[in-house]
Design a protein around this motif. Structure first.
Motif, PDB file in Angstrom:
ATOM      1  N   MET A   1      71.713   1.595  37.071  1.00 58.06           N
ATOM      2  CA  MET A   1      70.847   0.262  36.798  1.00 58.06           C
ATOM      3  C   MET A   1      69.735   0.171  38.173  1.00 58.06           C
ATOM      4  SD  MET A   1      71.868  -0.837  34.017  1.00 58.06           S
ATOM      5  CE  MET A   1      71.458  -2.647  33.894  1.00 58.06           C
ATOM      6  N   LEU A   2      70.435   0.637  39.173  1.00 54.16           N
ATOM      7  CA  LEU A   2      69.548   0.500  40.527  1.00 54.16           C
ATOM      8  C   LEU A   2      68.856   1.455  40.879  1.00 54.16           C
ATOM      9  CD1 LEU A   2      72.386  -1.852  42.413  1.00 54.16           C
ATOM     10  CD2 LEU A   2      70.222  -2.820  41.104  1.00 54.16           C
ATOM     11  N   ARG A   3      69.069   2.714  40.570  1.00 53.67           N
ATOM     12  CA  ARG A   3      68.341   3.724  41.148  1.00 53.67           C
ATOM     13  C   ARG A   3      67.669   4.728  40.130  1.00 53.67           C
ATOM     14  NH1 ARG A   3      72.306   2.141  44.599  1.00 53.67           N
ATOM     15  NH2 ARG A   3      73.752   3.345  43.412  1.00 53.67           N
ATOM     16  N   ARG A   4      68.431   5.230  38.969  1.00 57.89           N
ATOM     17  CA  ARG A   4      67.953   5.941  37.981  1.00 57.89           C
ATOM     18  C   ARG A   4      66.826   5.249  37.245  1.00 57.89           C
ATOM     19  NH1 ARG A   4      70.869   7.611  41.164  1.00 57.89           N
ATOM     20  NH2 ARG A   4      72.216   9.795  40.930  1.00 57.89           N
ATOM     21  N   THR A   5      67.300   4.027  36.919  1.00 55.34           N
ATOM     22  CA  THR A   5      66.480   3.118  36.510  1.00 55.34           C
ATOM     23  C   THR A   5      66.269   1.861  37.478  1.00 55.34           C
ATOM     24  OG1 THR A   5      67.629   1.644  35.262  1.00 55.34           O
ATOM     25  CG2 THR A   5      66.937   3.857  34.045  1.00 55.34           C
ATOM     26  N   ARG A   6      65.239   0.843  37.220  1.00 50.79           N
ATOM     27  CA  ARG A   6      65.165  -0.318  38.311  1.00 50.79           C
ATOM     28  C   ARG A   6      65.706  -1.516  37.305  1.00 50.79           C
ATOM     29  NH1 ARG A   6      63.562   2.133  42.781  1.00 50.79           N
ATOM     30  NH2 ARG A   6      64.931   1.045  43.894  1.00 50.79           N
ATOM     31  N   LEU A   7      66.296  -1.547  36.223  1.00 48.32           N
ATOM     32  CA  LEU A   7      66.603  -2.319  35.374  1.00 48.32           C
ATOM     33  C   LEU A   7      67.226  -3.606  36.235  1.00 48.32           C
ATOM     34  CD1 LEU A   7      67.737  -0.641  32.022  1.00 48.32           C
ATOM     35  CD2 LEU A   7      65.605  -1.887  32.586  1.00 48.32           C
ATOM     36  N   GLY A   8      68.256  -3.341  36.944  1.00 49.23           N
ATOM     37  CA  GLY A   8      68.960  -4.310  37.781  1.00 49.23           C
ATOM     38  C   GLY A   8      67.953  -4.922  38.438  1.00 49.23           C
ATOM     39  N   LEU A   9      66.892  -4.719  39.026  1.00 49.40           N
ATOM     40  CA  LEU A   9      65.848  -5.233  39.827  1.00 49.40           C
ATOM     41  C   LEU A   9      64.932  -6.111  39.179  1.00 49.40           C
ATOM     42  CD1 LEU A   9      65.325  -2.635  42.566  1.00 49.40           C
ATOM     43  CD2 LEU A   9      67.043  -4.710  42.679  1.00 49.40           C
ATOM     44  N   VAL A  10      64.837  -5.882  37.926  1.00 48.10           N
ATOM     45  CA  VAL A  10      63.556  -6.417  37.554  1.00 48.10           C
ATOM     46  C   VAL A  10      64.083  -7.261  36.075  1.00 48.10           C
ATOM     47  CG1 VAL A  10      61.996  -4.732  38.053  1.00 48.10           C
ATOM     48  CG2 VAL A  10      62.979  -4.497  35.539  1.00 48.10           C
ATOM     49  N   LEU A  11      65.119  -7.457  35.803  1.00 48.98           N
ATOM     50  CA  LEU A  11      65.667  -8.155  34.651  1.00 48.98           C
ATOM     51  C   LEU A  11      66.673  -9.346  35.146  1.00 48.98           C
ATOM     52  CD1 LEU A  11      66.865  -5.531  31.978  1.00 48.98           C
ATOM     53  CD2 LEU A  11      64.983  -7.099  31.857  1.00 48.98           C
ATOM     54  N   PRO A  12      66.600 -10.391  34.565  1.00 46.14           N
ATOM     55  CA  PRO A  12      67.251 -11.478  35.121  1.00 46.14           C
ATOM     56  C   PRO A  12      68.702 -11.197  35.084  1.00 46.14           C
ATOM     57  CG  PRO A  12      65.824 -12.390  33.521  1.00 46.14           C
ATOM     58  CD  PRO A  12      65.841 -10.822  33.548  1.00 46.14           C
ATOM     59  N   ASN A  13      69.555 -11.549  36.100  1.00 49.96           N
ATOM     60  CA  ASN A  13      70.958 -11.278  36.430  1.00 49.96           C
ATOM     61  C   ASN A  13      71.315 -10.044  36.301  1.00 49.96           C
ATOM     62  OD1 ASN A  13      71.504 -14.397  36.387  1.00 49.96           O
ATOM     63  ND2 ASN A  13      71.228 -14.215  34.143  1.00 49.96           N
ATOM     64  N   GLY A  14      70.482  -8.989  36.923  1.00 52.22           N
ATOM     65  CA  GLY A  14      70.847  -7.621  36.893  1.00 52.22           C
ATOM     66  C   GLY A  14      70.886  -7.019  35.433  1.00 52.22           C
ATOM     67  N   GLY A  15      70.439  -7.560  34.445  1.00 55.11           N
ATOM     68  CA  GLY A  15      70.437  -7.124  33.117  1.00 55.11           C
ATOM     69  C   GLY A  15      71.708  -7.184  32.644  1.00 55.11           C
ATOM     70  N   GLU A  16      72.553  -8.281  32.865  1.00 55.51           N
ATOM     71  CA  GLU A  16      74.015  -8.380  32.544  1.00 55.51           C
ATOM     72  C   GLU A  16      73.924  -8.640  31.003  1.00 55.51           C
ATOM     73  OE1 GLU A  16      77.778 -11.336  33.110  1.00 55.51           O
ATOM     74  OE2 GLU A  16      75.832 -11.801  34.136  1.00 55.51           O
ATOM     75  N   ASP A  17      72.964  -9.132  30.268  1.00 58.11           N
ATOM     76  CA  ASP A  17      72.848  -9.436  28.842  1.00 58.11           C
ATOM     77  C   ASP A  17      72.694  -8.386  28.167  1.00 58.11           C
ATOM     78  OD1 ASP A  17      73.252 -12.254  29.383  1.00 58.11           O
ATOM     79  OD2 ASP A  17      70.969 -12.567  28.954  1.00 58.11           O
ATOM     80  N   LEU A  18      72.243  -7.175  28.851  1.00 52.37           N
ATOM     81  CA  LEU A  18      71.844  -5.826  28.155  1.00 52.37           C
ATOM     82  C   LEU A  18      73.026  -4.802  28.068  1.00 52.37           C
ATOM     83  CD1 LEU A  18      68.164  -4.963  28.932  1.00 52.37           C
ATOM     84  CD2 LEU A  18      69.148  -5.293  26.538  1.00 52.37           C
ATOM     85  N   LEU A  19      73.995  -5.291  29.110  1.00 45.42           N
ATOM     86  CA  LEU A  19      75.037  -4.238  29.278  1.00 45.42           C
ATOM     87  C   LEU A  19      75.909  -3.975  27.974  1.00 45.42           C
ATOM     88  CD1 LEU A  19      76.455  -5.527  32.685  1.00 45.42           C
ATOM     89  CD2 LEU A  19      74.911  -3.371  32.135  1.00 45.42           C
TER      90      LEU A  19
END
Length: 542
Positions: free
Chosen positions: A477-495
């Motif tokens: 979430m933070l390095r292979r993709t950057r979803l944790g940096l560009v989505l609200p709440n670290g992309g929690e809703d998408l988990l």
């Protein structure tokens, strides 16, 4: 086909595993050294005690640049080398490294004035061989940067540098190293450098697998040459130091805000009124980033760095000065990140809490130490990783060794592929740069639909989970993709959706996924979100 992690471990655990060189550190410097070493015919092992690019190389300001500020400080060689490497990387990896226009507004009675700045830019252009200098009127400046404060604005200067995804840059360099035969392992700690008791020459490295707490796997590999490329952590392995130079960890923090709240198409810079450092607002992965700070990092390097309240206020202050109408507040912040720069200082009386010169005045050039088969390197810039790698390897003094031709590219050529209809031209450009020869596999890994309004394909998540050494959810979430940096709440809703796709690929059971999800969200809240009044620090685990 690249080796799986299990195959790599089997290779190391035989008891007689021998390499020409072992590189410790999986950031951009270590990756560059592994790429040049393997490309030059050396049997190469790279180990990283946490995740690839976990440290500075996933938390930088994402700039591939010559360092105009360094030129202003008189560091001509550093700037010359960097701008030439910038041009080389732009030519080799478009889509991974892309040009970005920089605008420096000029205000009445504010340093630097347009004449001085244009003089610096003229020299900058001469060093790079690519003229991009531009002088803008106040009206032109407002067209380039809508919403910019026009109070006492006298115009602006424009020039071109470049921007990247630093973590993906590291991963691509590692993939090139592995294509030439290197073995690269994350979550593998170098516990000790082994030496001959009589000659003190390096003979090997003792390793500990840190990928799981359930079992401990230790092993020793043989090598006559160890390269310590652990950046801010280099002092933990560097055993001798006959000089006054030492590593001064400096923290740089950033804010990520929605592009809709601060729409900039170029990087806009202004010298901060508090310490007269340049601070930027620039577009990145569909968001706008504000950064960076520059201060002594006094926390333990074993902990995840995080922004503090003072840094948050510092960055919001420059935002309100540059873009008063936008009225950016902490409520607008999607995410934050903080990285620790491994700056080498010449200050003999330096300790980690107080330096003899301001952080922004420290030299950013790298330094190499050599100790009878152990070479340590620290400092330097993201842009110049190839030059640093080649210098370090030449210091190895290996009999009969010759570096590969300097003209050979870092990155293999792209395959001839037709763009799928579902992928936009802009995103196709990015994908080609991000994945190079691996792109056909990425496209086959899953759907070409994008994730929640980002440019990231679901296929990228699937491919990364299967092929890039993901051990923990934050790796994904933070390095292979950057979803944790560009989505609200670290992309929690998408988990839940990510779980359905990636859990079977990672071969995690429900208990493992739930543990990893809880671990990731706690990490994100403590180190990638807004700081609390007294922010808790997250221990680095793995």
């Amino acid at each position: 086909m690249p080796l799986t992690r299990e195959q790599k471990l089997d290779q190391l655990a035989r008891g007689d595993a021998t390499f020409d060189v072992v590189v410790i550190g999986g950031g951009i410097t270590g990756a560059g050294i592994a790429r040049e070493a393997a490309g030059s015919g050396l049997s190469t092992l790279l180990v990283e005690q946490r995740d690839f690019s976990w440290g500075t190389s996933s938390r930088s300001s994402k700039m591939i640049h010559g360092g105009l500020r360094y030129l202003g400080s008189g560091h001509f060689r550093l700037t010359r080398d960097a701008v030439r490497e910038r041009e080389r990387l732009l030519a080799e990896a478009p889509g991974l490294i892309d040009p970005l226009r920089f605008i420096m507004p000029h205000y009445q009675k504010q340093f630097p004035g347009p004449k001085l700045f244009q003089l610096l830019l003229r020299l900058y252009d001469r060093l790079s061989g690519q003229p991009s200098r531009q002088r803008l009127s106040p009206a032109d400046t407002s067209q380039w940067v809508p919403g910019l404060s026009t109070n006492h604005l006298t115009g602006a200067s424009g020039f071109t540098d470049a921007v990247t995804d630093d973590a993906r840059l590291v991963q691509r360099v590692l993939e090139e190293a592995e294509a030439d035969g290197a073995v690269c392992l994350n979550y593998m700690k170098a516990q000790a450098v082994l030496r001959n008791s009589e000659t003190n020459a390096v003979t090997g490295v003792h390793l500990l697998d840190t990928s799981t707490e359930a079992q401990t796997l230790e092993m020793t590999v043989n090598t006559p040459l160890v390269i310590n490329a652990t950046g801010a952590w280099a002092g933990q392995l560097k055993q001798t130091d006959s000089s006054d130079t030492r590593i001064r960890p400096l923290r740089g923090s950033h804010l990520v805000v929605p592009y809709s709240r601060l729409p900039v198409s170029c990087s806009v810079s202004l010298f901060h009124p508090e310490d007269h450092r340049p601070v930027f607002a620039f577009p990145w992965q569909g968001t706008t980033v504000l950064g960076t700070t520059d201060l002594d990092h006094t926390e333990s390097l074993s902990r995840e760095p995080a922004i503090n309240r003072e840094e948050l206020d510092y960055l919001l202050q420059i935002s309100s000065r540059l873009f008063p109408a936008s009225a950016i507040t902490e409520r607008d912040v999607i995410a934050t990140w903080a990285g620790v720069r491994p700056v080498v200082t010449q200050s003999p009386a330096l300790n980690q809490s107080k330096g003899t010169r301001k952080p922004s005045k420290e030299n950013r050039e790298h330094v190499v130490w050599s100790d009878n088969g152990l070479i340590s390197v620290a400092g330097g810039k993201l842009t110049t990783f190839r030059l640093i790698a080649r210098e370090v390897l030449e210091r190895g003094q290996m009999p009969g060794f010759r570096l590969r031709n300097d003209a050979l590219p870092v990155f293999a050529s792209l395959p001839d592929l037709e763009r799928p209809d579902a992928i936009s031209h802009q995103n196709w450009h990015r994908l080609q740069g991000f994945y190079g020869p691996a792109l056909p596999e990425v496209l086959l890994a899953g759907t070409h639909k994008t994730v929640a309004g980002t440019d990231t394909l679901w296929a990228e998540l699937a491919w990364a989970a299967a092929n890039t050494g993901v051990i923990h959810l934050d790796d994904l979430m933070l390095r292979r993709t950057r979803l944790g940096l560009v989505l609200p709440n670290g992309g929690e809703d998408l988990l839940p959706d990510i779980r359905r796709l990636c859990k079977p690929i990672l071969a995690w059971d429900d208990t493992t996924w739930e543990r990893e999800e809880a671990r990731y969200l706690e990490l994100w809240r403590s180190c990638y979100s807004l700081p609390a009044t007294f922010p808790a620090k997250q221990e680095a685990t793995g």
